[in-house]
Design a protein around this motif. Sequence first.
Motif, PDB file in Angstrom:
ATOM      1  N   ALA A   6       0.828  -1.201   0.000  1.00  6.66           N
ATOM      2  CA  ALA A   6       0.000   0.000   0.000  1.00  6.66           C
ATOM      3  C   ALA A   6       0.868   1.260   0.000  1.00  6.66           C
ATOM      4  O   ALA A   6       0.575   2.226  -0.719  1.00  6.66           O
ATOM      5  CB  ALA A   6      -0.935  -0.005   1.210  1.00  6.66           C
ATOM      6  N   VAL A   7       1.936   1.243   0.787  1.00 12.32           N
ATOM      7  CA  VAL A   7       2.845   2.393   0.820  1.00 12.32           C
ATOM      8  C   VAL A   7       3.493   2.585  -0.543  1.00 12.32           C
ATOM      9  O   VAL A   7       3.565   3.708  -1.062  1.00 12.32           O
ATOM     10  CB  VAL A   7       3.904   2.220   1.927  1.00 12.32           C
ATOM     11  N   LEU A   8       3.974   1.501  -1.142  1.00  9.94           N
ATOM     12  CA  LEU A   8       4.611   1.597  -2.457  1.00  9.94           C
ATOM     13  C   LEU A   8       3.633   2.078  -3.532  1.00  9.94           C
ATOM     14  O   LEU A   8       3.991   2.901  -4.385  1.00  9.94           O
ATOM     15  CB  LEU A   8       5.214   0.254  -2.861  1.00  9.94           C
ATOM     16  N   ALA A   9       2.403   1.585  -3.497  1.00 10.11           N
ATOM     17  CA  ALA A   9       1.413   1.998  -4.495  1.00 10.11           C
ATOM     18  C   ALA A   9       1.114   3.495  -4.365  1.00 10.11           C
ATOM     19  O   ALA A   9       1.035   4.211  -5.371  1.00 10.11           O
ATOM     20  CB  ALA A   9       0.127   1.182  -4.327  1.00 10.11           C
ATOM     21  N   THR A  10       0.969   3.958  -3.139  1.00  9.35           N
ATOM     22  CA  THR A  10       0.715   5.377  -2.911  1.00  9.35           C
ATOM     23  C   THR A  10       1.920   6.210  -3.309  1.00  9.35           C
ATOM     24  O   THR A  10       1.793   7.275  -3.930  1.00  9.35           O
ATOM     25  CB  THR A  10       0.365   5.620  -1.424  1.00  9.35           C
ATOM     26  N   LEU A  11       3.123   5.734  -2.960  1.00  5.55           N
ATOM     27  CA  LEU A  11       4.355   6.445  -3.283  1.00  5.55           C
ATOM     28  C   LEU A  11       4.516   6.621  -4.796  1.00  5.55           C
ATOM     29  O   LEU A  11       4.925   7.683  -5.269  1.00  5.55           O
ATOM     30  CB  LEU A  11       5.551   5.685  -2.703  1.00  5.55           C
ATOM     31  N   ARG A  12       4.179   5.593  -5.537  1.00  9.45           N
ATOM     32  CA  ARG A  12       4.327   5.643  -7.006  1.00  9.45           C
ATOM     33  C   ARG A  12       3.417   6.694  -7.639  1.00  9.45           C
ATOM     34  O   ARG A  12       3.707   7.203  -8.729  1.00  9.45           O
ATOM     35  CB  ARG A  12       4.047   4.271  -7.600  1.00  9.45           C
ATOM     36  N   LYS A  18       7.647  14.984  -4.083  1.00 11.75           N
ATOM     37  CA  LYS A  18       6.923  14.449  -2.911  1.00 11.75           C
ATOM     38  C   LYS A  18       7.486  13.077  -2.516  1.00 11.75           C
ATOM     39  O   LYS A  18       7.531  12.735  -1.335  1.00 11.75           O
ATOM     40  CB  LYS A  18       5.424  14.338  -3.208  1.00 11.75           C
ATOM     41  N   GLN A  19       7.921  12.286  -3.487  1.00  9.67           N
ATOM     42  CA  GLN A  19       8.566  11.015  -3.176  1.00  9.67           C
ATOM     43  C   GLN A  19       9.834  11.256  -2.358  1.00  9.67           C
ATOM     44  O   GLN A  19      10.130  10.520  -1.420  1.00  9.67           O
ATOM     45  CB  GLN A  19       8.900  10.255  -4.464  1.00  9.67           C
ATOM     46  N   GLN A  20      10.578  12.322  -2.720  1.00  8.84           N
ATOM     47  CA  GLN A  20      11.788  12.664  -1.966  1.00  8.84           C
ATOM     48  C   GLN A  20      11.434  13.040  -0.523  1.00  8.84           C
ATOM     49  O   GLN A  20      12.140  12.662   0.409  1.00  8.84           O
ATOM     50  CB  GLN A  20      12.536  13.816  -2.648  1.00  8.84           C
ATOM     51  N   GLU A  21      10.339  13.751  -0.332  1.00  6.49           N
ATOM     52  CA  GLU A  21       9.903  14.107   1.022  1.00  6.49           C
ATOM     53  C   GLU A  21       9.575  12.854   1.833  1.00  6.49           C
ATOM     54  O   GLU A  21       9.908  12.766   3.014  1.00  6.49           O
ATOM     55  CB  GLU A  21       8.681  15.022   0.968  1.00  6.49           C
ATOM     56  N   VAL A  22       8.922  11.897   1.188  1.00  8.52           N
ATOM     57  CA  VAL A  22       8.594  10.643   1.869  1.00  8.52           C
ATOM     58  C   VAL A  22       9.865   9.906   2.260  1.00  8.52           C
ATOM     59  O   VAL A  22       9.994   9.405   3.383  1.00  8.52           O
ATOM     60  CB  VAL A  22       7.682   9.756   0.989  1.00  8.52           C
ATOM     61  N   LEU A  23      10.829   9.856   1.347  1.00 12.43           N
ATOM     62  CA  LEU A  23      12.109   9.206   1.644  1.00 12.43           C
ATOM     63  C   LEU A  23      12.821   9.906   2.796  1.00 12.43           C
ATOM     64  O   LEU A  23      13.321   9.241   3.712  1.00 12.43           O
ATOM     65  CB  LEU A  23      13.001   9.205   0.400  1.00 12.43           C
ATOM     66  N   ASP A  24      12.867  11.230   2.771  1.00 13.22           N
ATOM     67  CA  ASP A  24      13.511  11.981   3.853  1.00 13.22           C
ATOM     68  C   ASP A  24      12.849  11.675   5.195  1.00 13.22           C
ATOM     69  O   ASP A  24      13.524  11.467   6.208  1.00 13.22           O
ATOM     70  CB  ASP A  24      13.453  13.488   3.581  1.00 13.22           C
ATOM     71  N   PHE A  25      11.526  11.639   5.210  1.00  9.40           N
ATOM     72  CA  PHE A  25      10.806  11.367   6.453  1.00  9.40           C
ATOM     73  C   PHE A  25      11.054   9.938   6.936  1.00  9.40           C
ATOM     74  O   PHE A  25      11.267   9.704   8.125  1.00  9.40           O
ATOM     75  CB  PHE A  25       9.305  11.608   6.264  1.00  9.40           C
ATOM     76  N   ALA A  26      11.063   8.980   6.005  1.00  8.20           N
ATOM     77  CA  ALA A  26      11.322   7.585   6.376  1.00  8.20           C
ATOM     78  C   ALA A  26      12.729   7.438   6.957  1.00  8.20           C
ATOM     79  O   ALA A  26      12.928   6.720   7.949  1.00  8.20           O
ATOM     80  CB  ALA A  26      11.136   6.669   5.167  1.00  8.20           C
TER      81      ALA A  26
END
Length: 75
Positions: A6-12, A18-26
């Motif tokens: 689910a996380v990967l599907a949303t990330l894609r 925004k993907q970079q923001e998710v990576l930074d937060f993770a």
Amino acid sequence: MTLEQAVLATLRELPPHKQQEVLDFAQYLQQKEVLKRPHPSLMGLWADLDIHITEEDITEARKEMWGNFPREIDL
């Protein structure tokens, strides 16, 4: 669908910035977990070295280290 899927599907579906923001937060969350891990105790690190330090040993070492330390300092 698993959580990871689910996380990967949303990330894609997100734009690259925004993907970079998710990576930074993770990575931030991951670093917090690393910092929360307890530090190993010295007793655990020394367990296989057959070292036994007693309270008397510590007291004697303190006396040796601090025995000549001046108590009064004239300014």
